[in-house]
Design an enzyme around this catalytic site. Structure first.
Site, mmCIF file in Angstrom:
data_model
loop_
_atom_site.group_PDB
_atom_site.id
_atom_site.type_symbol
_atom_site.label_atom_id
_atom_site.label_comp_id
_atom_site.label_asym_id
_atom_site.label_seq_id
_atom_site.Cartn_x
_atom_site.Cartn_y
_atom_site.Cartn_z
ATOM 1 N N ASP A 29 -1.467 -0.558 6.120
ATOM 2 C CA ASP A 29 -1.693 0.106 7.408
ATOM 3 C C ASP A 29 -3.182 0.285 7.695
ATOM 4 O O ASP A 29 -3.565 0.554 8.831
ATOM 5 C CB ASP A 29 -1.006 1.466 7.446
ATOM 6 C CG ASP A 29 -1.697 2.488 6.552
ATOM 7 O OD1 ASP A 29 -2.043 2.139 5.404
ATOM 8 O OD2 ASP A 29 -1.883 3.637 6.998
ATOM 9 N N ASN A 47 -3.937 9.711 -7.168
ATOM 10 C CA ASN A 47 -2.688 10.462 -7.305
ATOM 11 C C ASN A 47 -1.462 9.586 -7.050
ATOM 12 O O ASN A 47 -0.390 10.094 -6.756
ATOM 13 C CB ASN A 47 -2.689 11.646 -6.330
ATOM 14 C CG ASN A 47 -3.896 12.533 -6.514
ATOM 15 O OD1 ASN A 47 -4.082 13.123 -7.568
ATOM 16 N ND2 ASN A 47 -4.743 12.607 -5.499
ATOM 17 N N SER A 89 -5.527 5.611 -4.206
ATOM 18 C CA SER A 89 -5.389 7.027 -4.538
ATOM 19 C C SER A 89 -5.276 7.238 -6.045
ATOM 20 O O SER A 89 -4.485 6.580 -6.719
ATOM 21 C CB SER A 89 -4.148 7.615 -3.856
ATOM 22 O OG SER A 89 -3.926 8.948 -4.286
ATOM 23 N N ASP A 111 -0.030 5.069 0.921
ATOM 24 C CA ASP A 111 -0.183 6.029 2.016
ATOM 25 C C ASP A 111 -0.111 5.327 3.364
ATOM 26 O O ASP A 111 -0.896 4.435 3.656
ATOM 27 C CB ASP A 111 -1.524 6.761 1.889
ATOM 28 C CG ASP A 111 -1.689 7.414 0.520
ATOM 29 O OD1 ASP A 111 -0.734 8.061 0.079
ATOM 30 O OD2 ASP A 111 -2.765 7.262 -0.092
ATOM 31 N N GLY A 165 -8.039 3.641 2.945
ATOM 32 C CA GLY A 165 -7.951 2.452 2.107
ATOM 33 C C GLY A 165 -9.041 2.329 1.067
ATOM 34 O O GLY A 165 -8.971 1.446 0.213
ATOM 35 N N ARG A 173 -11.999 7.207 -3.410
ATOM 36 C CA ARG A 173 -12.491 8.509 -2.992
ATOM 37 C C ARG A 173 -14.023 8.506 -2.860
ATOM 38 O O ARG A 173 -14.577 8.965 -1.865
ATOM 39 C CB ARG A 173 -12.036 9.564 -3.995
ATOM 40 C CG ARG A 173 -12.062 10.979 -3.464
ATOM 41 C CD ARG A 173 -11.683 11.958 -4.563
ATOM 42 N NE ARG A 173 -10.404 11.610 -5.151
ATOM 43 C CZ ARG A 173 -10.055 11.878 -6.398
ATOM 44 N NH1 ARG A 173 -10.912 12.486 -7.204
ATOM 45 N NH2 ARG A 173 -8.872 11.556 -6.858
ATOM 46 N N ASP A 185 0.862 -1.171 0.000
ATOM 47 C CA ASP A 185 0.000 0.000 0.000
ATOM 48 C C ASP A 185 0.912 1.240 0.000
ATOM 49 O O ASP A 185 2.091 1.159 0.373
ATOM 50 C CB ASP A 185 -0.896 -0.024 1.239
ATOM 51 C CG ASP A 185 -1.787 1.197 1.336
ATOM 52 O OD1 ASP A 185 -2.381 1.576 0.310
ATOM 53 O OD2 ASP A 185 -1.874 1.784 2.435
#
Length: 469
Positions: free
Chosen positions: A422, A366, A364, A238, A286, A289, A236
């Site tokens: 996480d 991004n 994400s 972030d 996780g 959006r 993952d």
């Protein structure tokens, strides 16, 4: 006629789903490996015959031709170049649909580029000049859209019917005459399909590229704190690789608080702020959006229409709120930069040195920008971000789809891959996908919750795994 269609290997742009027409990108290291893996397969197909080999002039195609067909003469012909995407060159489908809602390349073509009919005319030129009038097998080393349109035209179908033929990088397809009928003899085959069919994931979803995983020894896996048999690591982004989870949480808080204040003022109800710890972890972290917006609002008893890409800023829709959050996030990233965890970088470097393959899996949109800003793009063989998840129709976490797709891209069955997460939803995804090992990364003091969600190992920093080895 015997027409063998070879699609070029992986590039950085295929990894990110960007339309690559005239841009002359080269193969990645994985792409060169994929192309070389095609060589024995193609030799078996040719049965000692001397084919006519025609390649697109783009470097990604000529590199593939050189590696997949060594010692064969190659004719470079621009007629088999990729679709000219014009103004949409370098964009992804979701980005294009922000400009042109509902855009479909097969129907709409590309402004200042080609239409599907234009590409079909080039395919016809190739068929008439070579494939249909040459007694030799004709091998065409080309690109995704051109290969699909070429197949349609070879079968006598309209060019837009190329949409029916999937094409993945470093794949081989064969169209030939059989008992007087033109037919598909083989379609979209890559060497990984032949290597160990029993090890392939049952998931039908996959990102843009597939490459076989290297043979890492049991000692290699154990040297980085993972179970014997592990050949691939799926990270993952972030909170695991980059310290952007707090940036995401702050962006969500700013967006939701602005909306909730406005709504409370309008309805005359109390304002209750978004909690960047509890609410973020429970409803947002996780998830895609749109799923994050909907999940949190549902917790407050708020239901909004989904909306669409054309929604104006401030519109009361799921899409508009998600877009507002993304604008805030990008503003913060540009202002403050992105920091990669030193222990994570050290661990990924050790994993690669041990011969294991690596992929980033992120919800994400991004993902690419964050990896670039953090300076760690080159540490990963494959990347599957939020744009890919949406484009490929994958279910978001806690469903395992994105991790299964990334494992497939690395040529690793789930039982030979480790997931690093996480987020509780990400750990649940790893467990649901039956991966060989799920590593929980506890940055916020939720060790027990990560274990309850299904983590086999919990660490506060990935470098701890090296100390355990």
């Amino acid at each position: 006629m015997k027409l063998i269609i070879v699609r070029h290997g992986q590039t950085d742009w295929t990894l990110s789903g960007r339309y690559t027409g005239t841009t002359d990108v080269e193969l990645t290291a994985s792409g060169r490996h994929q192309a070389a893996e095609l060589a024995p397969l193609l030799e078996r197909m040719l049965h000692g015959q001397s084919p006519l080999v025609v390649s697109s002039p783009r470097r990604r195609a000529t590199e593939t031709a050189t590696l997949a067909l060594p010692e064969r003469a190659v004719t470079i012909d621009p007629v088999v170049a990729e679709y000219d995407y014009g103004d949409y060159e370098g964009l992804t489908t979701p980005q294009i649909r922000l400009i042109a809602p509902g855009w479909i390349i097969w129907r709409d073509g590309c402004p200042h580029g080609e239409s599907t009919a234009d590409v079909g005319t080039r395919a016809d030129d190739l068929l008439h000049s070579h494939a249909e009038n040459d007694p030799r097998p004709v091998v065409v080393v080309t690109h995704g859209h051109f290969s699909r349109i070429l197949a349609a035209r070879a079968l006598g179908l309209p060019a837009e019917q190329g949409r029916l033929f999937a094409s993945t990088p470093a794949s081989v397809s064969v169209i030939e005459d059989h008992h007087g009928e033109r037919c598909i003899a083989l379609w979209n085959l890559d060497p990984a399909l032949l290597a160990d069919p029993g090890d392939r994931s049952a998931s039908t979803h996959a990102p843009h590229d597939k490459a076989p995983a290297p043979l890492a020894s049991d000692a290699s896996a154990r040297s980085v704190g993972l179970p014997a048999g592990t050949t691939a690591c799926l990270f993952d982004l972030d909170g695991v690789l980059t310290a952007t989870a707090t940036v995401h949480a702050a962006a969500w808080q700013e967006m939701f608080d602005d909306y909730l204040k406005s709504r409370a003022h309008r309805l005359g109800t109390p304002f209750v702020a978004f909690n960047p710890a509890a609410d973020y972890d429970t409803y947002v972290d996780g998830k895609s959006r749109a799923d994050g917006v909907a999940s949190f609002l549902a917790s407050r008893g708020i239901e909004l229409p989904p909306g669409g890409p054309g929604d104006r800023p401030g519109a009361e829709t799921i899409t508009a709120l998600g877009s507002a959050k993304n604008s805030i996030l990008l503003r913060r990233i540009r202002r403050d930069g992105v920091h990669a965890y030193a222990g994570s970088v050290r661990y990924v470097q050790a994993v690669r040195a041990a011969g294991l393959r690596t992929a980033v899996v992120s919800s994400s949109a991004n993902c690419s920008e964050i990896l670039t800003a953090a300076g760690i793009t080159e540490l990963f063989d494959a990347r599957l971000g939020g744009l890919d998840v949406r484009a490929d129709g994958l279910a978001g976490k806690p469903a395992p789809d994105s991790y299964l797709a990334a494992a497939h891209a690395l040529g690793a069955p789930p039982r030979h891959a480790a997931v690093f997460e996480d987020a509780l939803s990400g750990v649940q995804a790893g467990r649901a996908g039956r991966f060989g090992c799920v590593v929980g990364v506890d940055r916020v003091g939720q060790t027990d919750a990560l274990r309850a969600a299904g983590a086999d190992i919990v660490v506060t920093d990935l470098a701890e795994l090296l100390d355990r080895a």
